[in-house]
Design a protein around this motif. Structure first.
Motif, short mmCIF file in Angstrom:
data_model
loop_
_atom_site.label_atom_id
_atom_site.label_comp_id
_atom_site.label_asym_id
_atom_site.label_seq_id
_atom_site.Cartn_x
_atom_site.Cartn_y
_atom_site.Cartn_z
N TYR A 64 1.33 -1.00 0.26
CA TYR A 64 -0.35 -0.23 -0.06
C TYR A 64 1.00 1.28 -0.07
O TYR A 64 1.88 1.09 0.46
N GLN A 65 0.21 2.04 -0.44
CA GLN A 65 1.23 3.59 -0.54
C GLN A 65 0.96 4.52 0.44
O GLN A 65 -0.14 5.47 0.42
N PRO A 66 1.27 5.04 1.44
CA PRO A 66 1.09 5.50 3.04
C PRO A 66 1.61 7.18 1.84
O PRO A 66 1.45 7.64 1.22
N PRO A 67 1.13 8.22 2.88
CA PRO A 67 0.57 9.96 1.97
C PRO A 67 2.29 10.20 1.80
O PRO A 67 2.62 9.61 3.29
N LEU A 68 2.55 10.54 0.86
CA LEU A 68 4.02 11.10 0.72
C LEU A 68 4.04 12.46 1.04
O LEU A 68 3.19 13.65 0.64
N GLU A 69 5.25 12.85 2.29
CA GLU A 69 4.55 14.56 2.61
C GLU A 69 5.80 14.72 1.84
O GLU A 69 7.43 14.52 1.30
N TRP A 70 6.63 16.59 1.95
CA TRP A 70 7.64 16.74 1.41
C TRP A 70 8.99 16.11 2.66
O TRP A 70 8.42 16.70 4.10
N PRO A 71 10.23 16.13 2.55
CA PRO A 71 10.32 16.09 1.14
C PRO A 71 10.49 14.85 0.24
O PRO A 71 10.78 15.18 -0.53
N ARG A 72 9.75 13.97 0.99
CA ARG A 72 10.30 12.67 0.43
C ARG A 72 9.07 12.42 -1.20
O ARG A 72 9.63 11.33 -2.01
N ILE A 73 8.22 13.13 -0.85
CA ILE A 73 7.48 13.46 -2.53
C ILE A 73 7.89 13.74 -3.28
O ILE A 73 7.65 13.71 -4.98
N VAL A 74 9.60 14.14 -3.31
CA VAL A 74 10.44 14.44 -4.61
C VAL A 74 10.81 12.84 -5.34
O VAL A 74 11.40 12.91 -5.99
N LYS A 159 25.21 28.89 -8.04
CA LYS A 159 26.14 28.07 -7.75
C LYS A 159 25.39 26.73 -7.66
O LYS A 159 26.86 25.66 -6.78
N GLY A 160 24.61 26.16 -7.84
CA GLY A 160 23.89 25.12 -8.40
C GLY A 160 23.39 24.21 -6.92
O GLY A 160 23.49 23.13 -7.03
N LEU A 161 23.55 25.31 -5.92
CA LEU A 161 22.70 24.98 -5.09
C LEU A 161 21.46 24.15 -5.03
O LEU A 161 20.45 24.84 -4.94
N ILE A 162 20.92 22.96 -5.00
CA ILE A 162 19.92 22.17 -4.70
C ILE A 162 19.20 22.45 -3.36
O ILE A 162 20.28 22.67 -2.21
N ASN A 163 18.09 22.47 -2.74
CA ASN A 163 17.45 22.84 -1.45
C ASN A 163 18.17 21.63 -0.63
O ASN A 163 17.71 20.70 -1.13
N PRO A 164 18.82 22.45 0.54
CA PRO A 164 18.65 20.77 1.79
C PRO A 164 18.29 19.96 1.60
O PRO A 164 18.39 19.22 2.54
N GLU A 165 16.87 20.72 1.43
CA GLU A 165 15.90 19.50 2.22
C GLU A 165 15.24 18.16 1.83
O GLU A 165 15.03 17.20 2.30
N VAL A 166 16.13 18.04 0.51
CA VAL A 166 15.79 17.32 -0.29
C VAL A 166 17.36 16.07 -0.71
O VAL A 166 17.10 15.30 -1.31
N LEU A 167 18.57 16.67 0.07
CA LEU A 167 19.78 15.73 -0.50
C LEU A 167 19.49 14.46 0.02
O LEU A 167 20.71 13.87 -0.92
N ASN A 168 19.48 14.30 0.90
CA ASN A 168 19.21 12.46 1.13
C ASN A 168 18.25 11.75 0.69
O ASN A 168 18.06 10.89 0.63
#
Ligand code: SF4
Ligand code: SF4
Length: 248
Positions: A64-74, A159-168
């Motif tokens: 089953y698919q549980p709800p996906l919140e930010w940042p997991r939704i990416v 600088k090519g920086l990506i939102n730190p919340e999604v880096l992992n």
């Protein structure tokens, strides 16, 4: 993606369907009833592609698919082939102009586009590796493509920086897409050679350009001089350059 341990009968039918080649699934024993096993998904490794669920392989509907919140939704936005990316409004990870049908005049003579693709089924890619590539390219002042989903995650394009919340976050694959003048190609290749030693996944590079009036490919000598080869499965973009043909 999750598996309901109460429903799962431990048959293992879902494992071959997993785009991470089953490496995210393992079985555990029921502590109260050691003769019973059930499968568990390692959520840190799962890229939320939904391929296992969509296959309908589970005989007891335990997936089953549980709800996906930010940042997991990416993870889902980049990995589920049926998901329309919410920011670019296109499916997939690169722009349509780059992939199949350029009718907007983006690729002019003297310029080329490039897509550096990280991750594949069985491997995936984390955004901290994607950021390493973007940061390295930013030193050459390339133009990151506005409508590419990776660019949308950048907090500092210079600088090519990506939102730190999604880096992992881990995805099936992600594409760093950019434009540069043809004369910059040697430097771009050097930078990509260097940064490719620092990333922990598979990658490939695509070059998109118009063909010269005489049928020549403008960057081919640069590649040959560096012992690069052109893949036989290169694509012919059906619209490349068409709207600008009268201008150049
Ligand atoms: S959602 Fe994708 S990565 Fe996750 S368990 Fe299912 S097939 Fe594997
Ligand atoms: S297919 Fe369903 S029942 Fe079988 S191991 Fe996977 S989740 Fe469990």
């Amino acid at each position: 993606m999750r598996i309901d341990p109460e429903k799962c009968i431990g048959c293992g039918s879902c494992k071959p369907y997993c785009t991470m080649w089953g490496g995210v699934m393992h079985f555990e024993r029921d502590r109260k009833n050691p003769t019973r096993i059930f499968y568990v998904i390692d959520e840190d490794e799962c890229v939320e592609c939904s391929v296992c669920l969509r296959s309908g392989c589970c005989p007891v509907e335990a997936l089953y698919q549980p709800p996906l919140e930010w940042p997991r939704i990416v993870r889902k936005n980049f990995s589920d082939p049926l998901k329309i990316h919410p920011e670019t409004r296109i499916p997939g990870r690169g722009t349509e102009e780059m992939k199949t049908n350029e009718v907007t005049g983006r690729y002019r003579l003297g310029k080329y586009g490039m897509a550096f693709e990280l991750g594949r089924p069985g491997a995936g890619a984390r955004f901290y590796d994607v950021e390493k590539v973007a940061r390295a390219l930013s030193t050459l002042q390339v133009d990151f493509e506005e409508n590419n989903p990776v660019t949308k995650l950048m907090v500092d394009r210079k600088k090519g920086l990506i939102n730190p919340e999604v880096l992992n976050e881990k995805v099936l694959s992600a594409i760093v897409e950019f434009m540069a003048p043809v004369e910059k190609l040697p430097e771009v290749l050097e930078v990509l050679d260097r940064v490719s030693q620092e990333i922990d996944t598979v990658f490939s590079g695509d070059i998109i350009s118009r063909v010269g009036r005489d049928g020549s490919v403008p960057y081919i000598k640069v590649l040959q001089d560096r012992n690069r080869f052109l893949s036989i499965n290169g694509k012919s973009n059906v619209g490349l350059g068409r709207p600008l043909s009268a201008l150049e």
